[in-house]
Design a protein around this motif. Structure first.
Motif, PDB file in Angstrom:
ATOM      1  N   ASN A  43       5.175  61.589  -1.832  1.00  0.00           N
ATOM      2  CA  ASN A  43       4.094  60.681  -1.484  1.00  0.00           C
ATOM      3  C   ASN A  43       3.498  60.680  -0.252  1.00  0.00           C
ATOM      4  O   ASN A  43       2.312  59.914   0.135  1.00  0.00           O
ATOM      5  CB  ASN A  43       4.746  59.284  -1.645  1.00  0.00           C
ATOM      6  N   GLY A  44       4.150  61.447   0.648  1.00  0.00           N
ATOM      7  CA  GLY A  44       3.564  61.434   2.096  1.00  0.00           C
ATOM      8  C   GLY A  44       4.153  60.295   2.767  1.00  0.00           C
ATOM      9  O   GLY A  44       3.688  59.876   4.050  1.00  0.00           O
ATOM     10  N   ASP A  45       5.364  59.679   2.342  1.00  0.00           N
ATOM     11  CA  ASP A  45       5.884  58.614   3.108  1.00  0.00           C
ATOM     12  C   ASP A  45       6.470  58.766   4.565  1.00  0.00           C
ATOM     13  O   ASP A  45       6.959  59.914   4.629  1.00  0.00           O
ATOM     14  CB  ASP A  45       6.874  57.700   2.220  1.00  0.00           C
ATOM     15  N   THR A  46       6.342  58.079   5.309  1.00  0.00           N
ATOM     16  CA  THR A  46       7.235  58.136   6.647  1.00  0.00           C
ATOM     17  C   THR A  46       8.479  57.668   6.479  1.00  0.00           C
ATOM     18  O   THR A  46       8.978  56.963   5.555  1.00  0.00           O
ATOM     19  CB  THR A  46       6.712  56.908   7.392  1.00  0.00           C
ATOM     20  N   LEU A  47       9.741  58.713   6.905  1.00  0.00           N
ATOM     21  CA  LEU A  47      11.012  58.651   6.373  1.00  0.00           C
ATOM     22  C   LEU A  47      11.711  58.204   7.878  1.00  0.00           C
ATOM     23  O   LEU A  47      11.494  58.646   8.810  1.00  0.00           O
ATOM     24  CB  LEU A  47      11.364  60.164   6.018  1.00  0.00           C
TER      25      LEU A  47
ATOM     26  N   LEU B 103      27.132  57.290  12.509  1.00  0.00           N
ATOM     27  CA  LEU B 103      26.764  57.956  13.650  1.00  0.00           C
ATOM     28  C   LEU B 103      25.709  57.256  14.290  1.00  0.00           C
ATOM     29  O   LEU B 103      25.574  56.841  15.611  1.00  0.00           O
ATOM     30  CB  LEU B 103      26.570  59.548  13.670  1.00  0.00           C
ATOM     31  N   LYS B 104      24.690  57.268  13.506  1.00  0.00           N
ATOM     32  CA  LYS B 104      23.392  56.564  14.037  1.00  0.00           C
ATOM     33  C   LYS B 104      22.387  56.163  12.751  1.00  0.00           C
ATOM     34  O   LYS B 104      22.384  56.996  11.843  1.00  0.00           O
ATOM     35  CB  LYS B 104      22.611  57.323  15.081  1.00  0.00           C
ATOM     36  N   ASP B 105      21.724  55.034  12.843  1.00  0.00           N
ATOM     37  CA  ASP B 105      20.948  54.594  11.839  1.00  0.00           C
ATOM     38  C   ASP B 105      19.454  54.614  12.476  1.00  0.00           C
ATOM     39  O   ASP B 105      19.062  54.744  13.522  1.00  0.00           O
ATOM     40  CB  ASP B 105      21.292  53.086  11.407  1.00  0.00           C
ATOM     41  N   ASN B 106      18.662  54.523  11.357  1.00  0.00           N
ATOM     42  CA  ASN B 106      17.251  54.515  11.993  1.00  0.00           C
ATOM     43  C   ASN B 106      16.697  55.540  12.700  1.00  0.00           C
ATOM     44  O   ASN B 106      16.018  55.477  13.707  1.00  0.00           O
ATOM     45  CB  ASN B 106      16.836  53.087  12.476  1.00  0.00           C
TER      46      ASN B 106
ATOM     47  N   ASP C  16      12.421  55.946   2.524  1.00  0.00           N
ATOM     48  CA  ASP C  16      11.074  55.852   2.780  1.00  0.00           C
ATOM     49  C   ASP C  16      10.759  54.623   2.820  1.00  0.00           C
ATOM     50  O   ASP C  16       9.484  53.910   2.775  1.00  0.00           O
ATOM     51  CB  ASP C  16      10.262  56.577   1.440  1.00  0.00           C
ATOM     52  N   ALA C  17      11.762  53.555   3.333  1.00  0.00           N
ATOM     53  CA  ALA C  17      11.580  52.156   3.729  1.00  0.00           C
ATOM     54  C   ALA C  17      10.222  51.795   4.610  1.00  0.00           C
ATOM     55  O   ALA C  17       9.526  50.857   4.246  1.00  0.00           O
ATOM     56  CB  ALA C  17      12.729  51.630   4.326  1.00  0.00           C
ATOM     57  N   PRO C  18       9.821  52.679   5.677  1.00  0.00           N
ATOM     58  CA  PRO C  18       8.728  52.283   6.428  1.00  0.00           C
ATOM     59  C   PRO C  18       7.567  52.223   5.560  1.00  0.00           C
ATOM     60  O   PRO C  18       6.493  51.684   5.992  1.00  0.00           O
ATOM     61  CB  PRO C  18       8.698  53.269   7.297  1.00  0.00           C
ATOM     62  N   SER C  19       7.400  52.945   4.585  1.00  0.00           N
ATOM     63  CA  SER C  19       6.106  52.972   3.867  1.00  0.00           C
ATOM     64  C   SER C  19       6.298  52.188   2.398  1.00  0.00           C
ATOM     65  O   SER C  19       5.227  52.341   1.540  1.00  0.00           O
ATOM     66  CB  SER C  19       5.742  54.475   3.369  1.00  0.00           C
ATOM     67  N   ASN C  20       7.185  51.596   2.377  1.00  0.00           N
ATOM     68  CA  ASN C  20       7.269  50.665   1.033  1.00  0.00           C
ATOM     69  C   ASN C  20       7.814  49.381   1.105  1.00  0.00           C
ATOM     70  O   ASN C  20       8.507  49.165   2.052  1.00  0.00           O
ATOM     71  CB  ASN C  20       8.225  51.446  -0.059  1.00  0.00           C
TER      72      ASN C  20
ATOM     73  N   ALA D 174      11.801  50.653  -1.964  1.00  0.00           N
ATOM     74  CA  ALA D 174      12.225  51.828  -1.043  1.00  0.00           C
ATOM     75  C   ALA D 174      13.112  52.789  -1.652  1.00  0.00           C
ATOM     76  O   ALA D 174      14.177  52.297  -2.397  1.00  0.00           O
ATOM     77  CB  ALA D 174      12.808  51.481   0.139  1.00  0.00           C
ATOM     78  N   LEU D 175      13.271  53.940  -1.659  1.00  0.00           N
ATOM     79  CA  LEU D 175      14.034  54.967  -2.319  1.00  0.00           C
ATOM     80  C   LEU D 175      14.687  55.781  -1.360  1.00  0.00           C
ATOM     81  O   LEU D 175      14.283  55.915   0.016  1.00  0.00           O
ATOM     82  CB  LEU D 175      13.342  55.747  -3.422  1.00  0.00           C
TER      83      LEU D 175
END
Length: 740
Positions: A575-579, A596-599, A625-629, A634-635
């Motif tokens: 979809n071209g989503d930001t990941l 270890l680290k998130d986001n 792909d939460a930033p784009s949905n 989000a998936l």
């Protein structure tokens, strides 16, 4: 101004930076509508579509080509052509009642020119072995003039009744008296005098091939080159009301194969006033071949077409060009606008100004080969493939349709609202499917669901509704423009289609750990302020063309850092989503993942491995792909790395001993590591430089290695031998032995 409503929508979308939220297909440029199919519609170069002039067929000759048409004072139309397989060259007549018949049959394969004199006498020129015949009212033909040329391309009468004939393959213009007596009037020194017209002063305007010359020849036979076109062949010339000359040039010029002069500057045109002959310096091409446009075996001509305007003061300029269409004929409409008849797509263009043109009529797959005027000023067009006669206007079509190209959303997609800008009777229909070409397996054409609240659009000329076609990957829309008594004018200039692709989960393709003791540099964050945007190039206002927000850039070069370790990965989203990414770790014999680290926005991460006990571990990368949905849509996707080793414990040096015999010192020791191979061993005598020590096996390939060194005594007295051992993870152990 096209940009208002649609640009605001585009900015709203891109400001949110949601890749799978509402997107828009926007069609408002000429190239957008050229990709579709126009039926009874005209397309202007600024992207406006409107009802085309009526174009009814009035005669089908059943011959491959018709090249010429002319009318007498009684309203009879005469047309002729020919072509491969057509038999003899035929002249057809269509009387004022619309009845048609074969008027005459002449020796030859084709007829490229027909003229009618003031006495309604019909003259037709045949090819090849060109001859001119005068045809009586009873259809009987008699030879009128033989120029002894292979081709006759054009004919025209002057005010005195003399007939001028443009020929090939010697490029001569002949003048023939009403009695049929003729001679060479002017030599172009070109292979073909391809086109011909006579202005109000009695000057001949001649177009040639292959030099692409536009000449003016005075009534006294004095020649002057008005313009040497960059194209090879001047297929048509026409004179406007104001005395301006329009000329069509087609085809690229073929480079001369003869030896070239040392100075590559083109030789100038040479004009000899005394003889009225125009000469081009250089080597003339071989004689005998017809111009490329008349070679019916050629499906296209390289270079397309250009149209030039030569003003009454003699200044030339290019006013139109097309990379595909070949101009065969030029005439003028009732307002004096030039009309261009073209092939091989059967288009008639109108030049509205030097900057604006209109695709007036499309008759694909035929070719518009000539124009003619009726007794009352009616405009007629003749065609090739197949040879037919059509009337052009003057009334407009009552209904026209445009079918778009198939629009590919790339994924299963939900359709939203279609908005358009236009006036008059406009209907929009859509159909959808999951096959990349419309077939019976697509949905049927369906009208839009009207807007719930009419009159709430952003402009008076805007309208639209919601798509009722079922969700799918592909969509096609159809515009129907209709004229009525209350709305006699219908046009449309822009359409936009909202759509939302169903979210598809991202994919993590590979996870790879980096060498121990190296780390990625800190990411450099380059931020474009959120209250600014970057516009695309002028004329390309598309919703997906704007950019805003932040962009991340970083280097993949690692720097040494003892105890650090890292991982990198590749991931994508259809979809071209930001990941964003979550990175976790666990021991191979453990069951719980530790964060270890998130986001993480980059596709890499380094961390301090000294916080973990020695052992084998696995990394898990989760892409979201939460930033784009919206959060509920989000998936995620995950992938684990291969097991890797953390080893921060130095190796052991065992059984280090040294004995002295004469000037030799024998040193023995064993290097051992619990988890990794011994990488190297070194020694130093009395604090000197470190020197490599080779194991007994000569290979450093196991966690335990034995070393036996035979060293020269460096100096008399006590000797201090230091030993340093390093494992694969750059962990080191140092010990020493003193030799008395």
């Amino acid at each position: 101004m096209k940009i208002s409503k649609f640009l605001l929508a585009a900015l709203a979308v891109t400001a949110a930076c949601f890749a799978v939220e509402t997107k828009f297909w926007q069609h408002g440029d000429r190239t957008d509508f050229e990709k579709g199919s126009l039926t009874h519609l005209s397309l202007r170069s600024d992207g406006r579509i409107f009802l085309a002039p009526e174009f009814p067929e009035i005669f089908d000759s059943s011959t491959p080509y018709l090249w010429a048409i002319a009318a007498d004072s009684k309203g009879n139309l005469y047309t002729a052509g020919g072509g491969s397989g057509s038999g003899s060259a035929k002249v057809f007549v269509i009387d004022s009642s619309g009845k048609s018949r074969t008027f005459a049959e002449l020796e030859g394969l084709e007829i490229h020119a027909i003229v009618i004199d003031s006495k309604d006498q019909v003259f037709a020129a045949t090819d090849p072995d060109g001859k001119i015949y005068k045809i009586g009212s009873n259809g009987k033909a008699q030879l009128f003039y033989d120029p002894h040329q292979k081709y006759i391309w054009a004919m025209a009468f002057d005010a005195k009744g003399d007939l001028f004939v443009a020929t090939g393959d010697q490029g001569e213009i002949h003048r023939v008296t009403p009695a049929g007596s003729g001679s060479v009037f002017f030599k172009t020194e070109e292979t073909h005098a391809r086109s011909l017209a006579i202005d109000a002063q009695g000057n001949l305007i001649v177009g040639t091939e292959p030099g692409g010359l536009i000449l003016r020849v005075s009534p006294a036979g004095q020649g002057f080159v008005l313009y040497q076109a960059p194209k090879r062949e001047i297929t048509a010339v026409a004179i406007a009301r104001d005395g301006a000359i329009y000329a069509a040039g087609v085809g690229n010029k073929t480079p001369v194969s003869a030896p070239q002069p040392t100075n590559p500057v083109p030789a100038p045109l040479q004009v000899t006033p005394s003889s009225g002959v125009t000469v081009i310096s250089g080597v003339n091409p071989p004689r005998g071949n017809p111009p490329p446009t008349l070679n019916q075996s050629a499906s296209s001509i390289a270079g397309g077409s250009e149209v030039y305007r030569i003003d009454p003061d003699g200044s030339p300029r290019k006013v139109w060009s097309n990379a595909q269409d070949i101009v065969y004929a030029i005439t003028f409409d009732g307002q004096g606008h030039p009309l261009l008849g073209t092939g091989n797509r059967g288009n008639i263009y109108r030049l509205d100004s030097d900057a604006m043109s209109t695709l007036l009529i499309n008759t694909s797959p035929t070719q518009i080969t000539g124009f003619g005027r009726g007794r009352k000023g009616e405009l007629f067009a003749v065609t090739g493939n197949i040879g037919r006669v059509y009337r052009v206007g003057p009334a407009l079509e009552k209904q026209g349709t445009f079918e778009s190209e198939v629009l590919d959303a790339g994924f299963f997609t939900y359709w939203g609202r279609i908005g358009y800008r236009g006036s008059g009777g406009i209907s929009v229909l859509t159909r959808s499917g999951n096959l990349n070409r419309p077939e019976s397996n697509w949905s049927a054409w369906a009208a839009l669901q009207p807007d719930a609240h009419e009159g709430t659009t952003l402009c008076e000329s805007c309208g639209g509704g919601r798509v009722t076609s079922p969700p799918a990957r592909f969509l096609q829309y159809k515009i129907e423009l209709t004229a009525s008594a209350s709305k006699p004018v219908s046009d449309l200039s822009e359409i936009d289609i909202a759509y939302l692709s169903k979210n598809v989960a991202p994919v993590v393709d590979e996870v790879e750990t980096t060498p121990a003791n190296y780390k990625f540099p800190t990411p450099v964050l380059s931020i474009t302020p959120s209250n600014s945007i970057t516009l695309p190039p002028l004329g390309q206002h598309r919703a997906n063309s704007f950019s805003s927000g932040s962009e991340l850039s970083s280097s993949q070069t690692l720097s040494y850092s003892k105890g650090s370790i890292g991982a990198r990965w590749s991931a994508s989203d259809e979809n071209g989503d930001t990941l964003v990414y979550k990175v976790e770790i666990r021991g191979v014999k453990e069951s719980t993942w530790r964060l270890l680290k998130d986001n993480v926005k980059e596709k890499y991460l380094s961390w301090d491995s000294t916080a973990f006990p020695d052992g084998e571990y696995v990394i898990r990368v989760t892409a979201s792909d939460a930033p784009s949905n919206p959060r509920t849509q989000a998936l995620e996707a995950t992938l684990e790395s291969d097991p890797f080793l953390i080893d921060n414990t130095p190796p052991q040096i065992l059984n280090l001993a040294a004995t002295s015999t004469g000037n030799k010192i024998e040193v023995r020791f064993v290097a051992r590591d619990a988890r990794s191979d011994i990488d190297r061993a070194e020694y130093s005598i009395n604090g000197g430089e470190w020197l490599m020590a080779q194991p007994v096996t000569k290979l450093s390939d196991s966690p335990e290695e034995e070393y036996q060194l035979s060293l020269d005594r460096a100096a008399p007295g006590e000797q201090v031998i230091a030993v340093r051992v390093t494992d694969e993870f750059d962990n080191q152990a140092v010990d020493k032995v003193v030799v008395k």
